[in-house]
Design a protein around this motif. Structure first.
Motif, PDB file in Angstrom:
ATOM      1  N   ARG A   1      -9.109   8.237   4.780  1.00 49.87           N
ATOM      2  CA  ARG A   1      -8.324   9.454   4.940  1.00 49.87           C
ATOM      3  C   ARG A   1      -7.562   9.745   3.648  1.00 49.87           C
ATOM      4  O   ARG A   1      -7.284   8.849   2.860  1.00 49.87           O
ATOM      5  CB  ARG A   1      -7.341   9.315   6.099  1.00 49.87           C
ATOM      6  CG  ARG A   1      -8.002   9.128   7.460  1.00 49.87           C
ATOM      7  CD  ARG A   1      -6.959   9.052   8.551  1.00 49.87           C
ATOM      8  NE  ARG A   1      -6.016   7.947   8.317  1.00 49.87           N
ATOM      9  CZ  ARG A   1      -4.928   7.745   9.044  1.00 49.87           C
ATOM     10  NH1 ARG A   1      -4.638   8.569  10.041  1.00 49.87           N
ATOM     11  NH2 ARG A   1      -4.135   6.715   8.781  1.00 49.87           N
TER      12      ARG A   1
ATOM     13  N   PRO B   1      -3.102  14.805  11.365  1.00 50.03           N
ATOM     14  CA  PRO B   1      -4.125  15.108  10.367  1.00 50.03           C
ATOM     15  C   PRO B   1      -5.180  14.010  10.253  1.00 50.03           C
ATOM     16  O   PRO B   1      -4.863  12.819  10.304  1.00 50.03           O
ATOM     17  CB  PRO B   1      -3.324  15.228   9.063  1.00 50.03           C
ATOM     18  CG  PRO B   1      -1.940  15.568   9.497  1.00 50.03           C
ATOM     19  CD  PRO B   1      -1.747  14.859  10.798  1.00 50.03           C
ATOM     20  N   GLU B   2      -6.438  14.435  10.117  1.00 53.34           N
ATOM     21  CA  GLU B   2      -7.590  13.562   9.889  1.00 53.34           C
ATOM     22  C   GLU B   2      -7.779  12.530  11.004  1.00 53.34           C
ATOM     23  O   GLU B   2      -8.351  11.467  10.779  1.00 53.34           O
ATOM     24  CB  GLU B   2      -7.484  12.866   8.527  1.00 53.34           C
ATOM     25  CG  GLU B   2      -7.505  13.844   7.365  1.00 53.34           C
ATOM     26  CD  GLU B   2      -7.501  13.155   6.023  1.00 53.34           C
ATOM     27  OE1 GLU B   2      -8.458  12.429   5.721  1.00 53.34           O
ATOM     28  OE2 GLU B   2      -6.521  13.345   5.266  1.00 53.34           O
TER      29      GLU B   2
ATOM     30  N   GLU C   1      -7.983  15.817  15.748  1.00 51.47           N
ATOM     31  CA  GLU C   1      -8.016  16.995  14.868  1.00 51.47           C
ATOM     32  C   GLU C   1      -9.451  17.343  14.489  1.00 51.47           C
ATOM     33  O   GLU C   1      -9.796  18.523  14.371  1.00 51.47           O
ATOM     34  CB  GLU C   1      -7.181  16.743  13.613  1.00 51.47           C
ATOM     35  CG  GLU C   1      -6.985  18.015  12.801  1.00 51.47           C
ATOM     36  CD  GLU C   1      -6.465  17.748  11.404  1.00 51.47           C
ATOM     37  OE1 GLU C   1      -5.660  18.545  10.908  1.00 51.47           O
ATOM     38  OE2 GLU C   1      -6.888  16.743  10.792  1.00 51.47           O
ATOM     39  N   THR C   2     -10.289  16.317  14.283  1.00 56.15           N
ATOM     40  CA  THR C   2     -11.701  16.580  13.984  1.00 56.15           C
ATOM     41  C   THR C   2     -12.352  17.359  15.122  1.00 56.15           C
ATOM     42  O   THR C   2     -13.107  18.315  14.882  1.00 56.15           O
ATOM     43  CB  THR C   2     -12.452  15.258  13.748  1.00 56.15           C
ATOM     44  OG1 THR C   2     -11.900  14.602  12.605  1.00 56.15           O
ATOM     45  CG2 THR C   2     -13.938  15.514  13.518  1.00 56.15           C
TER      46      THR C   2
ATOM     47  N   SER D   1      -8.074  18.837   5.977  1.00 54.81           N
ATOM     48  CA  SER D   1      -8.810  17.974   6.909  1.00 54.81           C
ATOM     49  C   SER D   1     -10.258  18.413   7.049  1.00 54.81           C
ATOM     50  O   SER D   1     -11.170  17.586   7.134  1.00 54.81           O
ATOM     51  CB  SER D   1      -8.130  17.974   8.282  1.00 54.81           C
ATOM     52  OG  SER D   1      -6.839  17.413   8.197  1.00 54.81           O
TER      53      SER D   1
ATOM     54  N   GLN E   1     -12.200  17.148   4.088  1.00 50.71           N
ATOM     55  CA  GLN E   1     -12.591  15.739   4.192  1.00 50.71           C
ATOM     56  C   GLN E   1     -13.768  15.565   5.145  1.00 50.71           C
ATOM     57  O   GLN E   1     -14.671  14.756   4.898  1.00 50.71           O
ATOM     58  CB  GLN E   1     -11.398  14.905   4.675  1.00 50.71           C
ATOM     59  CG  GLN E   1     -10.223  14.860   3.709  1.00 50.71           C
ATOM     60  CD  GLN E   1     -10.612  14.301   2.355  1.00 50.71           C
ATOM     61  OE1 GLN E   1     -11.227  13.238   2.252  1.00 50.71           O
ATOM     62  NE2 GLN E   1     -10.269  15.018   1.286  1.00 50.71           N
TER      63      GLN E   1
END
Length: 692
Positions: free
Chosen positions: A390, A465-466, A470-471, A492, A495
């Motif tokens: 991350r 985040p990450e 969240e994904t 995010s 990434q």
């Protein structure tokens, strides 16, 4: 006599002419090389996949009113709860930020549920795309914001993370160059055991670095090749590491030829004829492997290919032109105190590599099987590699931006602290906002900047985040907005797209690299079996080195994940660089076979004559890549560690034992279907005496 004098003058004139051309070139190219650092681009869009959703978002944001925005989050925190004075001080400091900078909107304080934390989102388009202006903005906010008396004040957000990352990249070139030069100097002094000789390849490597930087800057200006801090740093390591390897091979052969030729010029010509093909093939495999990165979807990887290739070719040109010229001009005295006199024999001493090779050939099948089992066992360590790294875990030491983001994640569990950005067609903005708000996992959606074509929507997820949550939100947004013309981006999402593109690039580039290197080896070795053996060996080394990384990164170094790009980049470097040493060994083995030596004798002679220089080159190359582990970025530490370990495995295990024993077991079949494979072996062959 006149002809002899003319020939002698010609031999003296050639090295002087080469030296003069290099001096003129360095004078002309020096200013261009100085611009290399300024050409480096470290914005997110410079690393992103070319066709990814997040890339489209980043590009559109650059075109919206005000251009690219620098987004920060100022975090105030006091254990036990903020006081009224804390809130007044925070408001006064944020007002100071407003007076000093043109902000996109007035910052609004958002308190945490328990009252211990207050965050202010701060955004400005004033710095635009200028990295120096962005850094100045972040530094200015940090100077304005400060905590006192138990009140902590930290600046986080994507802009702060980017600033901390840029601060690291700004020091990479100087740190890497200084550290690498120091490591190479120490190793060359130990290898050559001469107070003068080490200066020659080091000075030539410095000239090659200037040439590489100038050529890299030219490629950037002419062809738009992306240069990042990562690719620039790796180019420096490649120039010094690969260049020193080529110098070690050439100097070793030159020392050997000085005993056979009276004039240094003639000895150098013989040395270049003897090792030139191996050096050319070696650099060719590295250049070809790196050039395959052009097929990568990631901007950073596709740019690293030509940048790294430029570094390798600069090292090749310098070590095959400037280095021979300087050595010839300095004559035999440069080797003092171990001067190789004409007609002399090298001091007889027991060769460690000959002894190792002889011990391996006593039971070649057992040695080969044991080595293969060991590499396979080490490769199992890849099962212990952590998940994708991350952004907040990208630093070996947490900067202020990361500690701020962690505070936000702890104090605001009901919403993410890092925005997701949605770019929608201007005419569909209202409908898109409604769809976004109805998407599962979305905590808040706020319309932002807009022009006649696009509208910006800032979205906060309920998950940190990450995280996996969240994904899922990002993927749900993309599914929900499919067909609307909208794009989902932000740190995010970037990434996520990076990790997916890395997987795609591995599937495309790994076969390309193997095919390119295989073709070069076939041309050089006139065989199909030998190239397959070398490729199989380096692939096994790559797996074992990654496995060692899995046993070290998390358990010993405490890294919270693995950089998604380490698999592809370590593969390219270990295959291309690892094959180098196989080329040195196999080329000499083939040379001995052409001179009539039987397979076992050819293998042992090749190991005896090249083992020392391969070991020296391997140690130097491993040490130069190990310098990457001193940088404060986890991705660079992981890459440097895997490549350094892989090079050492390749040098001392694979080349010395596995390739040698496989060569003995295969005999002349090693050179199939070339002419060497058809030369009949005697039915009864005595074992060759151990070389000394």
């Amino acid at each position: 006599m006149g002809a002899v004098r003319t020939g002698t003058r010609g031999r003296r004139a050639v090295p002087w002419a080469v030296l003069g051309l290099w001096v003129a070139a360095l004078v002309l190219l020096g200013p261009l090389a100085g611009k290399f650092g300024g050409a480096q681009q470290n914005r997110a869009v410079d690393y992103l996949p070319a066709g990814a959703d997040s890339t489209q978002v980043a590009r559109v944001q650059d075109e919206l009113p005000g251009g690219e925005s620098t987004d920060l989050v100022v975090v105030y925190h006091r254990d036990g709860g903020l006081t009224a004075a804390d809130r007044e001080a925070a408001a006064a400091q944020i007002a100071g930020v407003q007076r000093a900078y043109e902000l996109s909107e007035a910052p609004r304080g958002v308190p945490s549920a328990d009252g211990s934390t207050l965050m202010y989102p701060v955004s400005s388009t004033e710095p635009g795309q200028d990295e120096e202006a962005q850094l100045a903005f972040v530094d200015g906010v940090r100077e304005t914001v400060e905590g006192t008396g138990g009140l902590s004040a930290e600046v986080g957000g994507p802009g702060a993370v980017g600033a901390d990352m840029d601060a690291v990249f700004d020091t990479i070139d100087g740190t890497l160059l200084t550290a690498t030069l120091g490591v190479v100097t120490v190793l060359l002094v130990l290898i050559y055991r001469s107070p003068f000789l080490w200066l020659v390849p080091l000075a030539v490597a410095g000239a090659a670095t200037v040439l590489a930087m100038a050529a890299g800057y030219g490629a950037h200006e002419l062809f738009g090749i992306t240069i990042t801090g990562q690719s620039g740093g790796i180019m420096t390591v490649l120039v010094l590491g690969a260049g020193t390897d080529y110098a070690l091979l050439l100097v070793s052969r030159y020392r050997e030829e000085l005993r056979r030729h009276e004039r240094p010029y003639d000895a150098m010509r013989a040395a270049l004829r003897g090792c030139g093909p191996a050096v050319l093939a070696s650099s060719g495999t590295v250049a070809a492997g790196l050039l395959c990165l052009l097929a990568a979807d990631l901007n950073s990887s596709s740019g690293m290919g030509p940048v790294g290739m430029v570094g390798v070719l600069a090292a090749l040109v310098a070590m095959t032109t400037l280095l021979p010229a300087v050595l010839v001009l300095l004559g035999r005295r440069v080797f003092w105190p171990l001067i190789p006199a004409f007609g002399s024999e090298p001091k007889a001493r027991r060769s460690l590599f000959a002894a190792m090779g002889t011990s391996a050939t006593r039971r070649p099948a057992a040695v080969l099987t044991g080595g293969a089992v060991l590499l396979g066992a080490l490769a199992l360590g890849t099962l212990n590699l952590g998940g994708d790294l991350r952004q907040e875990d990208a630093f070996t030491e947490r900067p202020e931006s990361v500690t701020a983001m962690r505070t936000l994640a702890e104090e605001y569990p009901e919403r993410g602290a890092q925005p997701i950005t949605v770019i929608a067609p201007a005419g569909e903005a209202g409908e898109v906002v409604e769809r976004v708000r109805e998407t599962e996992g979305v905590a808040e959606a706020t319309p932002g900047r807009a022009d006649d074509t696009w509208a910006e929507i800032t979205v906060f997820a309920t998950a940190p985040p990450e995280s996996a949550g969240e994904t899922r939100t990002i993927e749900a947004l993309r599914d929900t907005l499919d067909g609307t013309g909208a794009h989902v981006g932000g740190p995010s999402a970037e990434q996520l797209d990076l990790a997916r593109s890395e997987a795609r690039d591995r599937a495309v580039i790994v076969p390309l690299v193997l095919a390119a290197v295989f073709l070069i080896l076939v041309v050089l070795l006139r065989s199909l079996v030998a190239p397959l053996l070398l490729l199989g060996a380096v692939v096994a080394v790559w797996g074992a080195a990654l496995g060692i990384g899995g046993l070290v990164f998390g358990p010993l170094l405490g890294f919270a994940g693995t950089d998604p790009g380490i698999g592809l980049l370590s593969f390219v470097f270990l295959v291309a660089l690892g094959v180098d040493y196989g080329i040195f060994l196999m080329h000499r083995m083939r040379e001995e076979s052409l001179n009539g030596a039987e397979p076992e004798a050819a293998a042992l002679t090749a190991l005896r004559t090249t083992g020392g220089v391969i070991a020296s080159a391997g140690v130097v190359l491993a040490a130069t890549f190990a310098v990457l582990t001193t940088l404060p970025l986890v991705a660079m530490v992981e890459l440097g560690l895997v490549i350094a370990v892989g090079v050492l495995l390749d040098t001392f295990l694979v080349r010395t034992y596995l390739v040698t024993t496989a060569s003995v077991l295969l005999g002349r079949r090693m050179w199939w279907p070339g002419a060497l494979s058809r030369t009949p072996e005697p039915e009864h062959r005595e074992r060759q005496p151990e070389p000394v």
